[in-house]
Every structure is written in C-alpha cells, then in structure tokens.
Design a protein around this motif. Structure first.
Motif, PDB file in Angstrom:
ATOM      1  N   MET A   1       0.745  -1.204  -0.034  1.00 58.48           N
ATOM      2  CA  MET A   1      -0.142   0.007  -0.092  1.00 58.48           C
ATOM      3  C   MET A   1       0.702   1.174  -0.154  1.00 58.48           C
ATOM      4  O   MET A   1       1.979   1.180   0.462  1.00 58.48           O
ATOM      5  N   GLU A   2       0.097   2.338  -0.570  1.00 59.61           N
ATOM      6  CA  GLU A   2       0.883   3.567  -0.642  1.00 59.61           C
ATOM      7  C   GLU A   2       0.773   4.210   0.771  1.00 59.61           C
ATOM      8  O   GLU A   2      -0.446   4.166   1.503  1.00 59.61           O
ATOM      9  N   ALA A   3       1.645   5.163   1.453  1.00 60.70           N
ATOM     10  CA  ALA A   3       1.490   5.731   2.815  1.00 60.70           C
ATOM     11  C   ALA A   3       2.227   6.875   2.490  1.00 60.70           C
ATOM     12  O   ALA A   3       3.035   7.221   1.681  1.00 60.70           O
ATOM     13  N   GLU A   4       2.151   7.624   3.630  1.00 55.90           N
ATOM     14  CA  GLU A   4       3.126   9.084   3.484  1.00 55.90           C
ATOM     15  C   GLU A   4       4.135   9.086   4.868  1.00 55.90           C
ATOM     16  O   GLU A   4       3.623   8.482   5.796  1.00 55.90           O
ATOM     17  N   PHE A   5       5.180   9.209   4.565  1.00 55.21           N
ATOM     18  CA  PHE A   5       6.224   9.273   5.769  1.00 55.21           C
ATOM     19  C   PHE A   5       6.868  10.303   5.393  1.00 55.21           C
ATOM     20  O   PHE A   5       7.836  10.527   4.481  1.00 55.21           O
ATOM     21  N   ASP A   6       7.237  11.461   6.656  1.00 52.81           N
ATOM     22  CA  ASP A   6       8.091  12.678   6.470  1.00 52.81           C
ATOM     23  C   ASP A   6       7.624  13.333   5.267  1.00 52.81           C
ATOM     24  O   ASP A   6       8.719  13.838   4.532  1.00 52.81           O
ATOM     25  N   ARG A   7       6.324  13.322   4.619  1.00 46.92           N
ATOM     26  CA  ARG A   7       5.998  14.120   3.529  1.00 46.92           C
ATOM     27  C   ARG A   7       6.395  13.606   2.135  1.00 46.92           C
ATOM     28  O   ARG A   7       6.776  14.224   1.062  1.00 46.92           O
ATOM     29  N   LYS A   8       7.047  12.315   2.328  1.00 55.10           N
ATOM     30  CA  LYS A   8       7.466  11.581   1.213  1.00 55.10           C
ATOM     31  C   LYS A   8       6.291  10.299   0.823  1.00 55.10           C
ATOM     32  O   LYS A   8       5.905   9.662   2.057  1.00 55.10           O
ATOM     33  N   SER A   9       6.279   9.973  -0.336  1.00 56.01           N
ATOM     34  CA  SER A   9       5.104   8.688  -0.870  1.00 56.01           C
ATOM     35  C   SER A   9       6.163   7.627  -0.630  1.00 56.01           C
ATOM     36  O   SER A   9       7.266   7.383  -0.901  1.00 56.01           O
ATOM     37  N   ILE A  10       5.613   6.519   0.312  1.00 53.73           N
ATOM     38  CA  ILE A  10       6.498   5.256   0.285  1.00 53.73           C
ATOM     39  C   ILE A  10       5.396   4.193   0.104  1.00 53.73           C
ATOM     40  O   ILE A  10       4.154   4.484  -0.182  1.00 53.73           O
ATOM     41  N   VAL A  11       6.124   2.866  -0.174  1.00 56.10           N
ATOM     42  CA  VAL A  11       5.235   1.759  -0.210  1.00 56.10           C
ATOM     43  C   VAL A  11       5.613   0.901   0.897  1.00 56.10           C
ATOM     44  O   VAL A  11       6.784   0.579   1.072  1.00 56.10           O
ATOM     45  N   VAL A  12       4.458   0.369   1.592  1.00 56.10           N
ATOM     46  CA  VAL A  12       4.724  -0.373   2.703  1.00 56.10           C
ATOM     47  C   VAL A  12       4.377  -1.876   2.121  1.00 56.10           C
ATOM     48  O   VAL A  12       3.369  -2.090   1.325  1.00 56.10           O
ATOM     49  N   CYS A  13       5.128  -2.997   2.441  1.00 55.00           N
ATOM     50  CA  CYS A  13       4.865  -4.113   2.004  1.00 55.00           C
ATOM     51  C   CYS A  13       4.828  -5.102   3.276  1.00 55.00           C
ATOM     52  O   CYS A  13       5.399  -4.843   4.075  1.00 55.00           O
ATOM     53  N   ARG A  14       3.886  -6.321   3.037  1.00 59.64           N
ATOM     54  CA  ARG A  14       3.711  -7.116   4.020  1.00 59.64           C
ATOM     55  C   ARG A  14       3.945  -8.441   3.154  1.00 59.64           C
ATOM     56  O   ARG A  14       3.268  -9.066   2.448  1.00 59.64           O
ATOM     57  N   THR A  15       5.304  -9.259   3.619  1.00 60.52           N
ATOM     58  CA  THR A  15       5.277 -10.536   3.238  1.00 60.52           C
ATOM     59  C   THR A  15       4.497 -11.603   3.542  1.00 60.52           C
ATOM     60  O   THR A  15       3.687 -11.524   4.457  1.00 60.52           O
ATOM     61  N   MET A  16       4.672 -12.832   2.849  1.00 64.91           N
ATOM     62  CA  MET A  16       3.519 -13.745   3.240  1.00 64.91           C
ATOM     63  C   MET A  16       3.736 -14.184   4.810  1.00 64.91           C
ATOM     64  O   MET A  16       2.746 -14.853   5.402  1.00 64.91           O
ATOM     65  N   ASP A  17       4.943 -14.293   5.246  1.00 67.19           N
ATOM     66  CA  ASP A  17       5.235 -14.520   6.574  1.00 67.19           C
ATOM     67  C   ASP A  17       4.822 -13.418   7.493  1.00 67.19           C
ATOM     68  O   ASP A  17       5.090 -13.581   8.723  1.00 67.19           O
ATOM     69  N   GLY A  18       4.364 -12.310   7.088  1.00 68.37           N
ATOM     70  CA  GLY A  18       3.837 -11.228   7.937  1.00 68.37           C
ATOM     71  C   GLY A  18       4.789 -10.114   8.346  1.00 68.37           C
ATOM     72  O   GLY A  18       4.295  -9.196   9.004  1.00 68.37           O
ATOM     73  N   GLU A  19       5.734 -10.189   7.780  1.00 64.74           N
ATOM     74  CA  GLU A  19       6.989  -9.243   7.961  1.00 64.74           C
ATOM     75  C   GLU A  19       6.612  -7.931   7.121  1.00 64.74           C
ATOM     76  O   GLU A  19       6.236  -7.810   5.895  1.00 64.74           O
ATOM     77  N   PHE A  20       6.818  -6.655   7.728  1.00 64.60           N
ATOM     78  CA  PHE A  20       6.755  -5.480   7.187  1.00 64.60           C
ATOM     79  C   PHE A  20       8.082  -4.961   6.498  1.00 64.60           C
ATOM     80  O   PHE A  20       9.165  -4.902   7.318  1.00 64.60           O
TER      81      PHE A  20
END
Length: 118
Positions: free
Chosen positions: A17-36
């Motif tokens: 998913m896309e999110a915002e961090f420190d006014r920058k666009s980031i992509v957050v990923c969750r692997t099949m084992d639940g790790e972010f």
C-alpha cells in the motif's frame, strides 16, 4: 523521527500500500510470513510509483535447460512500468544486480500499528 503509517490489519500478507512518511510517498509491503518493510515509492530505474506494482515471487533457473521454478512468493516487489524486481527481504536490492537498491526505511510494529523510522 517515527511515524505510524497504517494499522497491522490494513495489509494482509502479500499486499502493498502507498502511505506517507515525512512528507514523502512510500510503499509499505507485508510478506507472506507477515513481515513489514517500507521503501521510497519510486523505482530507481525511471521513477515509477512502486505502490502501483505488485508483491509477487520470481522465476529461478533450475538445472534443466529451459525450465524455471517459481519461488519467493510475496518477497519480490515488481515495478509496474518495466518489471524491475526488488527483494523486500534484502532491504530492496534489485534481483538482477544487487548493487542497486531502493531507499528503505526501518519498520517496527507497536500496539498493532506499523511505525516507520528514519
């Protein structure tokens, strides 16, 4: 700097998913084992928004000529424009040439919230 970017339940294993961090666009990923993991939402090739890509696996050569084995499901972030593949388990290193990598961020889970840190 620390910032909550989403709740743990906002992403199922294998999703991004896309999110915002420190006014920058980031992509957050969750692997099949639940790790972010989290990366700057820009492909290092030509700047494509990686959040429009997919979290998938990749084909690995086997010992048999012309045969491939699909592995690493949910561990590879694929660029939507040109198919560049990045290893989310290895800090965003490009699979084809690991000397190139995405800008990554430290991620922690606190109280069922995903927190990104500088």
């Amino acid at each position: 700097m620390k910032q909550v970017v989403c709740n743990v339940t906002d992403l199922q294993p294998g999703e991004i998913m896309e999110a915002e961090f420190d006014r920058k666009s980031i992509v957050v990923c969750r692997t099949m084992d639940g790790e972010f993991s989290a990366f700057l939402n820009r492909c290092i090739h030509q700047g494509a928004p990686l959040s429009k890509g997919m979290l998938c696996g990749t084909s690995i050569d086997t010992d048999q000529v012309g045969e491939y084995d699909y592995q690493r499901e949910g561990e590879v972030l694929r660029c939507p424009w040109h198919g560049r593949e990045f290893d989310v388990k290895n800090r965003g290193c490009m699979l084809a040439n690991s000397k190139y990598k995405l800008k990554d961020f430290k991620v922690e889970v606190e109280n069922e919230q995903v927190v990104v840190c500088k």
